[in-house]
Design an enzyme around this catalytic site. Structure first.
Site, PDB file in Angstrom:
ATOM      1  N   GLY A  52       9.044 -21.336  36.560  1.00 33.39           N
ATOM      2  CA  GLY A  52       7.664 -20.734  35.918  1.00 33.39           C
ATOM      3  C   GLY A  52       6.856 -19.561  36.825  1.00 33.39           C
ATOM      4  N   CYS A  79      14.950 -22.660  39.383  1.00 30.25           N
ATOM      5  CA  CYS A  79      14.406 -21.557  39.633  1.00 30.25           C
ATOM      6  C   CYS A  79      13.542 -22.417  40.382  1.00 30.25           C
ATOM      7  CB  CYS A  79      14.381 -20.797  37.913  1.00 30.25           C
ATOM      8  SG  CYS A  79      14.104 -19.132  38.258  1.00 30.25           S
ATOM      9  N   TYR A  80      11.983 -21.456  40.067  1.00 27.66           N
ATOM     10  CA  TYR A  80      11.118 -22.572  40.917  1.00 27.66           C
ATOM     11  C   TYR A  80      11.314 -23.586  41.106  1.00 27.66           C
ATOM     12  CZ  TYR A  80       6.197 -22.907  42.069  1.00 27.66           C
ATOM     13  OH  TYR A  80       5.152 -23.291  42.695  1.00 27.66           O
ATOM     14  N   HIS A 169      18.642 -19.571  34.949  1.00 28.23           N
ATOM     15  CA  HIS A 169      18.078 -20.390  33.748  1.00 28.23           C
ATOM     16  C   HIS A 169      19.877 -21.086  32.961  1.00 28.23           C
ATOM     17  CE1 HIS A 169      13.734 -20.081  34.651  1.00 28.23           C
ATOM     18  NE2 HIS A 169      14.188 -18.596  34.779  1.00 28.23           N
ATOM     19  N   ASP A 227       6.174 -25.730   7.760  1.00 31.75           N
ATOM     20  CA  ASP A 227       5.980 -26.170   8.728  1.00 31.75           C
ATOM     21  C   ASP A 227       4.696 -27.295   8.032  1.00 31.75           C
ATOM     22  OD1 ASP A 227       7.221 -24.515  10.313  1.00 31.75           O
ATOM     23  OD2 ASP A 227       5.950 -23.289  10.972  1.00 31.75           O
TER      24      ASP A 227
END
Ligand code: XMP
Length: 513
Positions: A52, A79-80, A169, A227
């Protein structure tokens, strides 16, 4: 199932995607929506705390519910997520002197099931870092399992509680073996089986639609693209004829496209479809408009008007369905930091739900393009349809720099058809993410037969990409380019010169406007 607690990283959805690829079902929920009651009901088999943008130091920055660490389940902080885990379990985090962004090499310093298959102690592994803070004291029970030059706690573990933290990550492709690390976490550490498939996604999506819509009615805007088509077929499976599709032909579509869409949905799927043919209205709204953003906004606004008229004629509805994909929402999910810069105003039916008092249904919101294609196959959409290149909502208008006219749209349509036909003939269509022609507002001198010509320049574009966010130009061989150029100049009146665009994204974008 696995719970991903989202702290607002731009790449959180990639965690979900990597997990889906290894057959793990997960759900992503924002940190501020996860409380004890939620956890009890969800009953996750494992939790991943995402990265984040916040700093653990900031006032009132996000935390994971403490309960996550008391459930006896494996937790992986990224990470965060690693930093908040450390801070919450009695370690400490400080701003790093050396910020690490981008490529880094970690060295494995202890055996751990998290790194099974990478190489033992002393092995060096390429990873992708992006952080400004770093852990400087780890909580009791933890030990480092990998380090970098600047981070003594690049990866940490408490094997007995099955808590893991990584400062890099693993979910991004720039960590080449990150998928293996995540898989070790889910399969080895959390003992999950990996038997989830796109067929299961389909069933879950159908169940969710039924739950959301109840016995309400839904209107779906069909653009002709993959889509919205997949969304429509999925909705039709879920709620049958309580779905009405509205298709607006802006006159800015590719050759034959409008007919194909109408035929596929009306004849093949038998889905109620309202088709509006509005070429003239769109062209006259665009008359003299040459600024790209004004063009996009003009088309977007008129599209909403036309859509609304037709939706009303179709009797209205309680819900509006959209084929929004994850990359389309990526900007709106990050809660910290200012709004992102608008590069291009994307064309959708934004604003309409409020105006018509409809709620939104977005069944593809978590998926990436290639996953939508897989879902389309699962739903039985023809391969040729599912594999089609993306096409932007504002259509050919943004492939005609300068003011758009019917004559230019026709020239472009013709040239584009030849180009795509040659790509198909050469067997290259599926190797390319997107290919199209752009009609430039520039005339140059040529000679044909013995006569002087003064006609348009046409640019050809073809790119490879995984998700449209970054792209490389496609390396056609010269014979191919020569063949296409010759055919276009011979067959298309109004074009006497063809060039090939060799710009990647970034710094270019895929479309020219
Ligand atoms: P750019 O040009 O931003 O495009 O690199 C990335 C991808 O998005 C498509 N695109 C759009 N799709 N509405 C859409 O539905 C739009 O307004 C729009 N603009 C660009 C583009 O074709 C490429 O696949």
């Amino acid at each position: 199932k696995l719970l991903v607690i989202d702290f607002g990283s731009q790449v959180t959805q990639l965690i979900a995607r990597r997990l889906r690829e290894s057959g793990i079902y997960c759900e992503i929920h924002p940190f501020n929506k996860v409380d004890d009651a939620f956890l009890q009901k969800f009953a996750p088999k494992a939790v991943i705390l995402s990265g984040g943008p916040a700093s653990v130091h900031g006032e009132g920055t996000p935390r994971a519910p403490q309960r996550v660490f008391e459930m006896g389940i494996p937790v992986l902080g990224i990470c965060y997520g690693e930093q908040t885990m450390c801070a919450q379990l009695g370690g400490s985090v400080e701003p790093a002197q050396e910020r690490e962004f981008g490529r880094a090499d970690i060295e494995i310093v202890a055996e751990s099931p998290l790194f099974e298959g990478l190489g033992g102690v002393g092995h060096s592994e390429r990873v992708w870092m992006s952080h400004g803070d770093r852990v400087n004291a780890i909580p009791q029970g933890f030990h480092p399992i990998a380090v970098t030059r600047h981070a003594p706690f690049a990866a940490i573990a408490d094997e007995s509680r099955r808590f893991y933290g990584v400062q890099f990550h693993p979910e991004v492709v720039n960590t080449p073996r990150g998928a293996l690390i995540l898989r070790n976490f889910t399969h080895r550490i959390a003992n999950m089986h990996g038997d989830w498939t796109m067929a299961a996604f389909k069933d879950e999506a159908i169940a969710k639609i039924r739950e959301q819509v109840g016995d309400g009615k839904v209107i779906c805007g069909l653009s002709g693209g993959v889509d919205s088509s997949v969304a429509a077929v999925l909705l039709h499976e879920a709620i049958g004829d309580r779905l009405t599709c509205v298709f607006v032909d802006t006159g800015l579509m590719r050759h034959g496209e409008a007919d194909q869409v109408v035929e596929l949905f009306r004849e093949h799927y038998n889905i109620p479809l309202v088709a509006a043919y509005e070429e003239e209205r769109f062209l006259s709204a665009l008359e003299g408009v040459s600024d790209p953003e004004t063009k996009r906004k003009t088309i977007g606004k008129l599209f909403i008007d036309v859509f609304e008229e037709n939706a009303r004629m179709a009797g209205g509805a309680d819900f509006l369905a959209q084929g929004t994909l994850y990359p389309d929402v990526i900007e709106s999910v990050s809660f910290a930091g200012g709004p992102s810069v608008t590069i291009k105003s994307h064309h959708n039916v934004g604003g309409l739900p409020e105006r018509m008092n409809m709620k939104l249904v977005e069944p593809l919101r978590e998926l990436f393009k290639d996953e939508v294609r897989e879902l389309g196959r699962e739903l039985g959409l023809p391969e040729a349809f599912v594999g089609r290149h993306p096409f932007p909502g504002p259509g050919l208008a943004i492939r005609i720099p300068g003011a758009v006219t019917k004559e230019k749209a026709d020239i472009l349509r013709h040239a584009d058809r030849i180009y795509i036909e040659e790509i198909r003939n050469a067997g290259l269509y599926d190797a390319i993410w997107q290919a199209f022609a752009v009609l430039l507002p520039v005339q140059t001198v040529g000679v044909m037969g013995d006569a002087r010509t003064y006609d348009h320049v046409l640019a050809l574009r073809a790119v490879t990409s995984v998700d449209g966010m970054t792209a490389d130009y496609f390396p056609f061989d010269h014979d191919f380019l020569g063949r296409v150029a010759t055919r276009i100049i011979n067959e298309v009146r109004g074009v006497n010169r063809v060039v090939y665009d060799v710009t990647s994204k970034p710094p270019g974008t895929i479309e020219w406007e």
